[in-house]
Write an enzyme that holds these catalytic residues in place. Structure first.
Site, short mmCIF file in Angstrom:
data_model
loop_
_atom_site.label_atom_id
_atom_site.label_comp_id
_atom_site.label_asym_id
_atom_site.label_seq_id
_atom_site.Cartn_x
_atom_site.Cartn_y
_atom_site.Cartn_z
N ARG A 51 0.83 -1.25 -0.12
CA ARG A 51 -0.16 0.00 0.01
C ARG A 51 0.86 1.25 -0.18
O ARG A 51 0.39 2.30 -0.61
CB ARG A 51 -1.03 0.07 1.13
CG ARG A 51 -1.81 1.28 1.27
CD ARG A 51 -2.92 1.24 2.07
NE ARG A 51 -2.62 0.65 3.41
CZ ARG A 51 -2.03 1.24 4.36
NH1 ARG A 51 -1.48 2.66 4.04
NH2 ARG A 51 -1.64 1.03 5.40
N TYR A 105 -13.82 13.85 -18.82
CA TYR A 105 -14.17 12.55 -18.99
C TYR A 105 -15.11 12.10 -17.82
O TYR A 105 -15.09 12.89 -16.94
CB TYR A 105 -12.76 11.84 -18.71
CG TYR A 105 -13.16 10.03 -18.24
CD1 TYR A 105 -13.62 9.30 -19.18
CD2 TYR A 105 -13.17 9.89 -16.73
CE1 TYR A 105 -13.74 8.04 -18.65
CE2 TYR A 105 -13.34 8.52 -16.40
CZ TYR A 105 -13.64 7.65 -17.24
OH TYR A 105 -14.16 6.37 -17.05
N ASP A 177 -4.69 15.45 -18.26
CA ASP A 177 -5.00 13.87 -18.46
C ASP A 177 -4.61 13.53 -19.84
O ASP A 177 -5.15 13.97 -20.89
CB ASP A 177 -6.52 13.60 -18.53
CG ASP A 177 -6.82 12.33 -18.45
OD1 ASP A 177 -6.09 11.51 -19.14
OD2 ASP A 177 -7.91 11.81 -17.74
N LYS A 202 -5.91 2.16 -20.36
CA LYS A 202 -6.19 2.29 -21.73
C LYS A 202 -5.02 2.03 -22.56
O LYS A 202 -4.63 0.77 -22.50
CB LYS A 202 -6.74 3.66 -22.10
CG LYS A 202 -7.82 4.17 -21.06
CD LYS A 202 -9.20 3.42 -21.12
CE LYS A 202 -10.29 3.73 -20.09
NZ LYS A 202 -10.35 5.20 -19.67
#
Ligand SMILES: *Cc1c(COP(=O)(O)O)cnc(C)c1O
Length: 384
Positions: A51, A105, A177, A202
């Site tokens: 983590r 988005y 982005d 993506k």
């Protein structure tokens, strides 16, 4: 970094990979271990634990992504939205104000408009094409400006050079982005942006088999994002990290091939009598074609289009294509077709969606790595 890794193709394969090779393995093993022996670390953020985002599977990706995007440091996370939300909640505090491109988005739009008010973070949406309209929205508490390399699903290309200059003039943090462009087609940090985000789900991974995200930037900011991430907890697991690193190795091959195929499909569609409109920055008819040509090395693998006959004809087309899967998401090896009115923009009231330019019958195609001749033939038969 190794100085012989000068070009992106070499960096994709070799940057961040451990040297000397572990047990001689030419591919780095998966470090499937949650925790690591204590070695005298002095701070919580240095303890080696999955983590805490500092285990070998993660740090190899950090080095590779930082090299690709030309940043000092990077952080990989459990999804694009984990990277976006953790970054924005690091850069912005209650009482701060954000300027964000309109038509973001959907997940990012919902984060900014749905969650920020509750956190007392203020925001205004800007027309990112009209630089002269931004200054009127500045406030004393404005901290950052947020845009996307190309918008979804209309493939608009904002005034990205203007965003960088405006941020510098007004002391704002500029954030982009870069999911749709990838570092193969556009390198935002070299163009002057402060932070570059990705949905690695993506193109970076490219195979539609994991979700992941990343942020790249200067070392101090990335370290402070990592500290927030260690608290919020959206870290990437070692097996997904392995898949992402494997996918990245072919990024340049895939994206350049997808650039070429998508250009050919866009030109085919634009010349077809059943098609009323094609949105693709590589077409001369795109309103910002000249800007896209100046900024980008390629125009990407996503286009959208409208058919004569609207929604009914679009549904019929989606039923008749044989190669593309009808599914949301993008950037993989397989071609995907969606109708944004029923997927990414289904949450918007129809009037607002139409005002944004997203017609009922608009179709979005994410072009994979199949032969473009086969895709064009399939589209031809589905339109006939
Ligand atoms: C998909 C996507 C995201 C969100 O990424 P996830 O990996 O699904 O969380 C963010 N920005 C853009 C441009 C995207 O396409």
């Amino acid at each position: 970094m190794n100085e012989s890794y000068r070009h992106i193709e070499t960096q994709l394969v070799h940057a961040g990979e451990p040297l000397p090779r572990i047990a001689g393995a030419v591919e780095m093993p998966i470090f499937q271990s949650a925790t690591f022996e204590y070695a005298g670390e002095g701070s919580y953020h240095d303890i080696r634990y999955l983590r805490i985002n500092n285990t070998p599977s993660q740090t190899a990706l950090h080095d590779k992504l930082a090299t690709l995007e030309g940043g000092a440091a990077a952080l990989v996370m459990a999804s694009g939205m984990a990277a976006i939300s953790t970054t924005l909640l690091t850069v912005l505090s209650p009482g701060d104000h954000l300027l964000a491109q309109s038509g973001l988005y959907g997940g990012t739009h919902d984060l900014v408009s749905g969650e920020f008010p509750r956190l007392r973070i203020e925001r205004d949406f800007i027309d990112a094409d009209r630089r002269d309209s931004w200054a009127a929205l500045l406030r004393p508490n404005t901290r950052a400006i947020y845009v996307e390399a190309m918008t979804n699903p209309l493939l608009e290309v904002a005034d990205l050079e203007g965003v960088v200059q405006f941020a510098r003039e007004h002391g704002l943090i500029s954030i982009i982005d870069n999911t749709f462009a990838t570092p193969v087609n556009y390198r935002p940090l070299a163009a002057g942006f402060d932070l570059c985000l990705h949905s690695a789900t993506k193109y970076l991974n490219g195979h539609a088999d994991i979700v992941a995200g990343a942020v790249v930037g200067n070392a101090a900011t990335i370290e402070s994002i990592r500290h927030r991430a260690n608290h919020f907890g959206g870290s990437l697991d070692p097996h997904a990290a392995f898949l992402l690193k494997r996918g990245l190795k072919t990024l340049a091959l895939r994206v350049r091939y997808q650039n070429d195929s998508t250009q050919r499909i866009a030109e085919f569609l634009a010349a077809h009598p059943a098609v009323v409109r094609v949105n693709y920055p590589g077409l001369q008819s795109h309103p910002r074609h000249a800007r896209a040509r100046r900024l980008f090395a390629g125009y990407g693998g996503v286009l959208s289009f409208e058919l004569e006959g609207g929604e009914r004809r679009a549904e019929e087309f989606a039923r008749r294509v044989r190669i593309p899967a009808v599914a949301p998401s993008l950037g993989g090896v397989q071609t995907l077709l969606t109708r944004p009115a029923t997927t990414s923009h289904a949450g918007l009231p129809r009037e607002e969606r139409l005002r944004l330019g997203i017609a009922d019958g608009l179709l979005r195609l994410s072009v994979g790595i199949e032969a473009p001749e086969d895709l064009i033939e399939d589209i031809r038969q589905a339109l006939s």
